[in-house]
Scaffold this motif. Structure first.
Motif, PDB file in Angstrom:
ATOM      1  N   ALA A  17      19.240 -36.531  10.239  1.00 22.22           N
ATOM      2  CA  ALA A  17      20.309 -35.925   9.452  1.00 22.22           C
ATOM      3  C   ALA A  17      19.733 -34.770   8.653  1.00 22.22           C
ATOM      4  CB  ALA A  17      20.909 -36.963   8.527  1.00 22.22           C
ATOM      5  N   HIS A  18      20.540 -33.722   8.468  1.00 19.39           N
ATOM      6  CA  HIS A  18      20.065 -32.569   7.713  1.00 19.39           C
ATOM      7  C   HIS A  18      20.406 -32.773   6.242  1.00 19.39           C
ATOM      8  CE1 HIS A  18      18.753 -28.472   7.064  1.00 19.39           C
ATOM      9  NE2 HIS A  18      19.772 -28.343   6.237  1.00 19.39           N
ATOM     10  N   ALA A  19      19.356 -32.768   5.412  1.00 17.14           N
ATOM     11  CA  ALA A  19      19.558 -33.041   3.995  1.00 17.14           C
ATOM     12  C   ALA A  19      19.524 -31.791   3.135  1.00 17.14           C
ATOM     13  CB  ALA A  19      18.492 -34.019   3.507  1.00 17.14           C
ATOM     14  N   GLY A  20      19.188 -30.640   3.733  1.00 20.38           N
ATOM     15  CA  GLY A  20      19.042 -29.417   2.959  1.00 20.38           C
ATOM     16  C   GLY A  20      20.335 -28.618   2.881  1.00 20.38           C
ATOM     17  N   PRO A  21      20.251 -27.414   2.335  1.00 19.45           N
ATOM     18  CA  PRO A  21      21.437 -26.558   2.224  1.00 19.45           C
ATOM     19  C   PRO A  21      21.944 -26.111   3.591  1.00 19.45           C
ATOM     20  CG  PRO A  21      19.453 -25.364   1.594  1.00 19.45           C
ATOM     21  CD  PRO A  21      19.050 -26.784   1.761  1.00 19.45           C
ATOM     22  N   VAL A  22      23.245 -25.837   3.677  1.00 14.80           N
ATOM     23  CA  VAL A  22      23.887 -25.390   4.914  1.00 14.80           C
ATOM     24  C   VAL A  22      24.591 -24.066   4.651  1.00 14.80           C
ATOM     25  CG1 VAL A  22      25.607 -25.920   6.683  1.00 14.80           C
ATOM     26  CG2 VAL A  22      24.202 -27.763   5.715  1.00 14.80           C
ATOM     27  N   LEU A  23      24.355 -23.091   5.513  1.00 13.12           N
ATOM     28  CA  LEU A  23      25.084 -21.827   5.497  1.00 13.12           C
ATOM     29  C   LEU A  23      25.876 -21.710   6.794  1.00 13.12           C
ATOM     30  CD1 LEU A  23      22.320 -19.343   4.225  1.00 13.12           C
ATOM     31  CD2 LEU A  23      24.132 -20.431   2.881  1.00 13.12           C
ATOM     32  N   GLN A  24      27.072 -21.143   6.694  1.00 12.56           N
ATOM     33  CA  GLN A  24      27.902 -20.912   7.878  1.00 12.56           C
ATOM     34  C   GLN A  24      28.107 -19.415   8.051  1.00 12.56           C
ATOM     35  OE1 GLN A  24      31.243 -23.465   6.696  1.00 12.56           O
ATOM     36  NE2 GLN A  24      30.648 -24.906   8.307  1.00 12.56           N
ATOM     37  N   VAL A  25      27.904 -18.954   9.288  1.00 12.70           N
ATOM     38  CA  VAL A  25      27.982 -17.526   9.606  1.00 12.70           C
ATOM     39  C   VAL A  25      29.030 -17.312  10.680  1.00 12.70           C
ATOM     40  CG1 VAL A  25      26.717 -15.523  10.471  1.00 12.70           C
ATOM     41  CG2 VAL A  25      25.547 -17.203   9.039  1.00 12.70           C
ATOM     42  N   GLY A  26      29.857 -16.326  10.502  1.00 12.93           N
ATOM     43  CA  GLY A  26      30.857 -15.988  11.501  1.00 12.93           C
ATOM     44  C   GLY A  26      31.838 -14.965  10.973  1.00 12.93           C
ATOM     45  N   PRO A  27      32.652 -14.387  11.844  1.00 12.83           N
ATOM     46  CA  PRO A  27      33.576 -13.322  11.418  1.00 12.83           C
ATOM     47  C   PRO A  27      34.614 -13.794  10.404  1.00 12.83           C
ATOM     48  CG  PRO A  27      33.996 -13.993  13.693  1.00 12.83           C
ATOM     49  CD  PRO A  27      32.707 -14.614  13.301  1.00 12.83           C
ATOM     50  N   ARG A  28      34.884 -15.100  10.339  1.00 13.62           N
ATOM     51  CA  ARG A  28      35.862 -15.620   9.388  1.00 13.62           C
ATOM     52  C   ARG A  28      35.200 -16.383   8.235  1.00 13.62           C
ATOM     53  NH1 ARG A  28      37.999 -16.091  14.483  1.00 13.62           N
ATOM     54  NH2 ARG A  28      40.011 -15.042  14.819  1.00 13.62           N
ATOM     55  N   ARG A  29      33.888 -16.265   8.136  1.00 14.52           N
ATOM     56  CA  ARG A  29      33.157 -16.950   7.078  1.00 14.52           C
ATOM     57  C   ARG A  29      32.828 -15.966   5.955  1.00 14.52           C
ATOM     58  NH1 ARG A  29      33.659 -22.362   8.560  1.00 14.52           N
ATOM     59  NH2 ARG A  29      33.060 -22.615  10.760  1.00 14.52           N
ATOM     60  N   ALA A  30      32.446 -16.534   4.827  1.00 15.54           N
ATOM     61  CA  ALA A  30      32.007 -15.676   3.731  1.00 15.54           C
ATOM     62  C   ALA A  30      30.765 -14.884   4.121  1.00 15.54           C
ATOM     63  CB  ALA A  30      31.721 -16.525   2.497  1.00 15.54           C
ATOM     64  N   LEU A  31      29.856 -15.527   4.872  1.00 16.14           N
ATOM     65  CA  LEU A  31      28.702 -14.821   5.438  1.00 16.14           C
ATOM     66  C   LEU A  31      29.068 -14.368   6.847  1.00 16.14           C
ATOM     67  CD1 LEU A  31      25.533 -16.930   4.486  1.00 16.14           C
ATOM     68  CD2 LEU A  31      26.044 -14.582   3.824  1.00 16.14           C
ATOM     69  N   LYS A  32      29.139 -13.085   7.066  1.00 14.00           N
ATOM     70  CA  LYS A  32      29.628 -12.573   8.340  1.00 14.00           C
ATOM     71  C   LYS A  32      28.517 -12.115   9.269  1.00 14.00           C
ATOM     72  CE  LYS A  32      34.026 -11.193   6.289  1.00 14.00           C
ATOM     73  NZ  LYS A  32      34.644 -12.470   6.725  1.00 14.00           N
ATOM     74  N   SER A  33      27.282 -12.066   8.788  1.00 17.89           N
ATOM     75  CA  SER A  33      26.200 -11.576   9.634  1.00 17.89           C
ATOM     76  C   SER A  33      24.973 -12.459   9.519  1.00 17.89           C
ATOM     77  CB  SER A  33      25.833 -10.137   9.267  1.00 17.89           C
ATOM     78  OG  SER A  33      25.131 -10.093   8.040  1.00 17.89           O
ATOM     79  N   LEU A  34      24.176 -12.456  10.581  1.00 18.95           N
ATOM     80  CA  LEU A  34      22.910 -13.163  10.574  1.00 18.95           C
ATOM     81  C   LEU A  34      21.930 -12.510   9.607  1.00 18.95           C
ATOM     82  CD1 LEU A  34      22.788 -13.609  14.415  1.00 18.95           C
ATOM     83  CD2 LEU A  34      22.964 -15.482  12.777  1.00 18.95           C
ATOM     84  N   ALA A  35      21.979 -11.190   9.525  1.00 19.34           N
ATOM     85  CA  ALA A  35      21.096 -10.486   8.597  1.00 19.34           C
ATOM     86  C   ALA A  35      21.346 -10.926   7.157  1.00 19.34           C
ATOM     87  CB  ALA A  35      21.276  -8.980   8.739  1.00 19.34           C
ATOM     88  N   ALA A  36      22.621 -11.106   6.792  1.00 19.00           N
ATOM     89  CA  ALA A  36      22.945 -11.576   5.450  1.00 19.00           C
ATOM     90  C   ALA A  36      22.458 -13.002   5.242  1.00 19.00           C
ATOM     91  CB  ALA A  36      24.446 -11.481   5.220  1.00 19.00           C
ATOM     92  N   ALA A  37      22.590 -13.836   6.282  1.00 20.94           N
ATOM     93  CA  ALA A  37      22.109 -15.217   6.172  1.00 20.94           C
ATOM     94  C   ALA A  37      20.594 -15.257   5.996  1.00 20.94           C
ATOM     95  CB  ALA A  37      22.513 -16.005   7.409  1.00 20.94           C
ATOM     96  N   ALA A  38      19.874 -14.359   6.666  1.00 12.90           N
ATOM     97  CA  ALA A  38      18.418 -14.305   6.547  1.00 12.90           C
ATOM     98  C   ALA A  38      17.990 -13.951   5.124  1.00 12.90           C
ATOM     99  CB  ALA A  38      17.838 -13.308   7.538  1.00 12.90           C
ATOM    100  N   ARG A  39      18.781 -13.126   4.469  1.00 14.02           N
ATOM    101  CA  ARG A  39      18.460 -12.761   3.090  1.00 14.02           C
ATOM    102  C   ARG A  39      18.770 -13.891   2.111  1.00 14.02           C
ATOM    103  NH1 ARG A  39      20.739  -7.821   5.026  1.00 14.02           N
ATOM    104  NH2 ARG A  39      22.784  -8.383   4.164  1.00 14.02           N
ATOM    105  N   GLN A  40      19.765 -14.710   2.421  1.00 14.32           N
ATOM    106  CA  GLN A  40      20.219 -15.737   1.490  1.00 14.32           C
ATOM    107  C   GLN A  40      19.544 -17.092   1.696  1.00 14.32           C
ATOM    108  OE1 GLN A  40      24.465 -15.730   0.872  1.00 14.32           O
ATOM    109  NE2 GLN A  40      24.509 -17.918   0.386  1.00 14.32           N
ATOM    110  N   ALA A  41      19.100 -17.367   2.918  1.00 12.54           N
ATOM    111  CA  ALA A  41      18.584 -18.703   3.240  1.00 12.54           C
ATOM    112  C   ALA A  41      17.318 -19.022   2.454  1.00 12.54           C
ATOM    113  CB  ALA A  41      18.301 -18.793   4.737  1.00 12.54           C
ATOM    114  N   ARG A  42      17.155 -20.298   2.168  1.00  9.57           N
ATOM    115  CA  ARG A  42      15.949 -20.816   1.533  1.00  9.57           C
ATOM    116  C   ARG A  42      15.245 -21.764   2.517  1.00  9.57           C
ATOM    117  NH1 ARG A  42      19.872 -22.397  -2.094  1.00  9.57           N
ATOM    118  NH2 ARG A  42      19.151 -24.573  -2.037  1.00  9.57           N
ATOM    119  N   ASP A  43      14.052 -22.205   2.153  1.00  9.48           N
ATOM    120  CA  ASP A  43      13.361 -23.201   2.968  1.00  9.48           C
ATOM    121  C   ASP A  43      14.266 -24.421   3.163  1.00  9.48           C
ATOM    122  OD1 ASP A  43      11.215 -21.505   2.851  1.00  9.48           O
ATOM    123  OD2 ASP A  43       9.962 -22.809   1.599  1.00  9.48           O
ATOM    124  N   GLY A  44      14.283 -24.943   4.378  1.00  2.07           N
ATOM    125  CA  GLY A  44      15.052 -26.149   4.667  1.00  2.07           C
ATOM    126  C   GLY A  44      16.515 -25.924   4.961  1.00  2.07           C
TER     127      GLY A  44
END
Length: 377
Positions: A17-44
């Motif tokens: 099971a994944h116990a860490g933070p979860v980000l969702q990326v997609g055209p209808r999500r708050a995060l719309k790009s992988l590049a933005a997710a790479a800047r926001q993601a933390r370890d885990g």
């Protein structure tokens, strides 16, 4: 999700099971790009990527214990001229990074050595990923702590440019493991080239296919330890090099030199005949066992090599070789002729546990290995 469940059931993915933070990326999500997710993601962090095309959406990933997972279908990173650090679409440096269900298309860079993924440091696991129309599929740096695991992936067509053009090029790293994957339609470079100290190449299809122009199908230029077991390895009629497998041609840079070629089906379609195997370091430990050889060449061997139960096979020994079905016919005289008790090599028992299933993947064998070649069914 169904594919992930099957991989987990087969023991190729851990059930955690994944116990860490979860980000969702997609055209209808708050995060719309992988590049933005790479800047926001933390370890885990687990990053769930909605299915669709991500145009010019390139990124550098530095986090540890990071997972990128496509959800709802395939997520495709399309270069459209974009790249990072002059290297490719993704650059990864984190420990224990995992990418599942993503495709990488069209990587080009000014020095013509662009890759879908550049593994620069750390460890990386790829599951069910695809690469096509890149200058290189995946390219790694060298480093004695880098490790790469590839499960059920597709390394396809190479971009028609004058570059290094390898479907997979692994530098001088600690370990490479490739399972259930399909390498095809090379161009001038090799389908799989590895300088790793330890290589487990298990249950794959390395087949240049009609029109393919790869050089070697499989090369270990600095030797090391290589277990090549349960693979279908096929050289096309339009190959750029007569050798199918090469070991140590650029010098034996690792202290241990060993090649275990076990239960493979080797196919040569070069009209003038190819060369199955080239081993350069003179004292390399070589085991050739339970291989089927389809085509004109003979399997030359040095006197100190171990050779057991290797057979030349006519095309009509197989269910339908013209359609790439290299299972032995039920009545083939080659069935039941596998050598047994081959011992261990490279940390593995030298007996197949699975077999390749096209277009990519592998299945557990239902019974003991009884026949030579890559397929027991």
């Amino acid at each position: 999700m169904r594919r992930r469940q099957l991989l987990t059931a087969a023991g190729l993915l851990p059930l955690t099971a994944h116990a860490g933070p979860v980000l969702q990326v997609g055209p209808r999500r708050a995060l719309k790009s992988l590049a933005a997710a790479a800047r926001q993601a933390r370890d885990g962090t687990l990053i769930e990527v909605d299915a669709g095309d991500y145009i010019g959406d390139v990124a550098v990933w530095t986090q540890h214990d990071l997972t990128l997972r496509a959800v709802g279908g395939r997520a495709t990173v399309v270069a459209a001229g974009a790249q990072v650090q002059g290297k490719g679409l993704f650059v990864t440096t984190g420990q224990r990074m995992r990418i599942e269900g993503l495709d990488f298309v069209g990587a080009t860079v000014p020095d013509r050595n662009g890759a879908g993924i550049r593994l620069e440091a750390g460890t990386l696991t790829l599951v069910d990923c695809g690469f096509r129309d890149n200058e290189n599929g995946l390219l790694t740096a060298s480093g004695d702590s880098i490790e790469l695991d590839i499960i059920d992936c597709d390394f396809g067509t190479i971009a028609p440019r004058e570059g290094k053009t390898h479907n997979l090029y692994v530098g001088a790293i600690k370990r490479l493991a490739v399972t259930g994957s399909y390498f095809h339609h090379g161009l001038l470079g090799h389908l799989l080239k590895s300088r790793a100290a330890l290589n487990h190449i298990l249950y794959n299809r390395l087949s240049d296919e009609i029109g393919g122009r790869a050089s070697y199908e499989l090369e270990f230029p600095n030797g090391g330890v290589a277990v090549v077991m349960g693979n279908l390895i096929a050289q096309s009629s339009t190959t750029e090099n007569p050798h199918v497998i090469s070991f140590g041609a650029e010098g034996a840079s690792w202290p241990q030199q060993a090649l275990y070629l076990v239960n493979n089906t080797l196919v040569d379609q070069k009209p003038s005949g190819g060369i199955w195997l080239r081993v350069t370091p003179p004292q390399t430990e070589v085991m050739l066992a339970n291989n089927l050889l389809v085509g004109a060449p003979k399997l030359a061997a040095e006197g100190h090599w171990t050779r057991r139960a290797n057979f030349s096979a006519d095309w009509d020994e197989f269910v339908r070789a013209a359609r790439d079905d290299y299972r032995l016919k039920p009545g083939s005289s080659l069935r039941g002729k596998a050598a047994r008790d081959l011992g261990q090599g490279g940390g593995l028992a030298l007996v197949p546990q699975r077999e390749y299933r096209h277009p990519r993947g592998s299945l557990a064998l239902s019974g003991p290995v009884q026949s030579p070649g890559a397929f027991q069914s």
